[in-house]
Motif scaffolding. Sequence first.
Motif, PDB file in Angstrom:
ATOM      1  N   VAL A   1      16.983 -35.799   3.170  1.00  0.00           N
ATOM      2  CA  VAL A   1      17.783 -36.418   2.121  1.00  0.00           C
ATOM      3  C   VAL A   1      17.672 -37.949   2.183  1.00  0.00           C
ATOM      4  O   VAL A   1      17.804 -38.621   1.164  1.00  0.00           O
ATOM      5  N   ALA A   2      17.405 -38.495   3.357  1.00  0.00           N
ATOM      6  CA  ALA A   2      17.263 -39.950   3.488  1.00  0.00           C
ATOM      7  C   ALA A   2      16.123 -40.463   2.614  1.00  0.00           C
ATOM      8  O   ALA A   2      16.205 -41.567   2.062  1.00  0.00           O
ATOM      9  N   VAL A   3      15.053 -39.693   2.479  1.00  0.00           N
ATOM     10  CA  VAL A   3      13.927 -40.112   1.639  1.00  0.00           C
ATOM     11  C   VAL A   3      14.359 -40.127   0.178  1.00  0.00           C
ATOM     12  O   VAL A   3      14.203 -41.128  -0.518  1.00  0.00           O
TER      13      VAL A   3
ATOM     14  N   CYS B   1      14.962 -36.605 -11.163  1.00  0.00           N
ATOM     15  CA  CYS B   1      16.373 -36.963 -11.324  1.00  0.00           C
ATOM     16  C   CYS B   1      17.152 -35.870 -12.040  1.00  0.00           C
ATOM     17  O   CYS B   1      18.280 -35.548 -11.650  1.00  0.00           O
ATOM     18  N   PHE B   2      16.559 -35.277 -13.075  1.00  0.00           N
ATOM     19  CA  PHE B   2      17.228 -34.166 -13.756  1.00  0.00           C
ATOM     20  C   PHE B   2      17.415 -32.992 -12.793  1.00  0.00           C
ATOM     21  O   PHE B   2      18.478 -32.368 -12.746  1.00  0.00           O
ATOM     22  N   THR B   3      16.403 -32.695 -11.994  1.00  0.00           N
ATOM     23  CA  THR B   3      16.485 -31.602 -11.021  1.00  0.00           C
ATOM     24  C   THR B   3      17.589 -31.869 -10.002  1.00  0.00           C
ATOM     25  O   THR B   3      18.374 -30.970  -9.673  1.00  0.00           O
ATOM     26  N   PHE B   4      17.656 -33.100  -9.503  1.00  0.00           N
ATOM     27  CA  PHE B   4      18.686 -33.438  -8.514  1.00  0.00           C
ATOM     28  C   PHE B   4      20.085 -33.322  -9.113  1.00  0.00           C
ATOM     29  O   PHE B   4      21.013 -32.850  -8.452  1.00  0.00           O
TER      30      PHE B   4
ATOM     31  N   GLU C   1      22.990 -30.614  -4.051  1.00  0.00           N
ATOM     32  CA  GLU C   1      22.475 -31.962  -3.796  1.00  0.00           C
ATOM     33  C   GLU C   1      23.620 -32.881  -3.382  1.00  0.00           C
ATOM     34  O   GLU C   1      24.775 -32.685  -3.774  1.00  0.00           O
ATOM     35  N   THR C   2      23.303 -33.889  -2.585  1.00  0.00           N
ATOM     36  CA  THR C   2      24.323 -34.809  -2.082  1.00  0.00           C
ATOM     37  C   THR C   2      24.858 -35.707  -3.195  1.00  0.00           C
ATOM     38  O   THR C   2      24.195 -35.948  -4.211  1.00  0.00           O
TER      39      THR C   2
ATOM     40  N   LYS D   1      22.799 -37.635  -6.357  1.00  0.00           N
ATOM     41  CA  LYS D   1      23.219 -37.418  -7.743  1.00  0.00           C
ATOM     42  C   LYS D   1      23.600 -38.743  -8.410  1.00  0.00           C
ATOM     43  O   LYS D   1      23.223 -38.995  -9.554  1.00  0.00           O
ATOM     44  N   ALA D   2      24.335 -39.568  -7.697  1.00  0.00           N
ATOM     45  CA  ALA D   2      24.774 -40.843  -8.270  1.00  0.00           C
ATOM     46  C   ALA D   2      23.581 -41.749  -8.585  1.00  0.00           C
ATOM     47  O   ALA D   2      23.501 -42.325  -9.677  1.00  0.00           O
TER      48      ALA D   2
END
Length: 171
Positions: A81-83, A108-111, A117-118, A122-123
Amino acid sequence: MDLRAEILLEHSRAQSLRIAGWIGHRANRFAALIHLFLHDEYRVVQRSAWIVSLVAEKYPELLTPHLPAMVARMEEAGMPVAVKRNVLRILQYLVIPEPIQGPVMNSCFTFLEDPLETVAVKAFSMTVLANLAKDYPEIKNEIRLLIAEALENNPAPGIRSRARKVLKSIG
């Protein structure tokens, strides 16, 4: 300097700033950092992400040759997730080159659609999509729908705050 060893030596703001200062505007040193960020073990990836952000703030032009690889790596399954978080953090402040706008938008849409997802991913995805909506106004409705869904499924303060800002920016 043994970059990897220095990254593992200590995880602090002072150390990150020191390493970022050593990298400076030198493309070869930045390339070595990007390699660690994209291909090393989790702890190195996590720590190097902060340094990538620090250098990118001062010298965003150093990122240009690495953006396609960063975006491709962010899309891989099982990526730390850091990446994702830090690539998106950086992308929200850049003008994204046209050849990678589509993959960035899809990611971005997938996330945003992923309920697991974190909050940070998302933000940052919301902001990146809002920035892309300036060139692609047809995506605004989809952004609105996904934000409404994100607020319904995860009303975390970070999501609510970013959602308000993004909704205001896209009208």
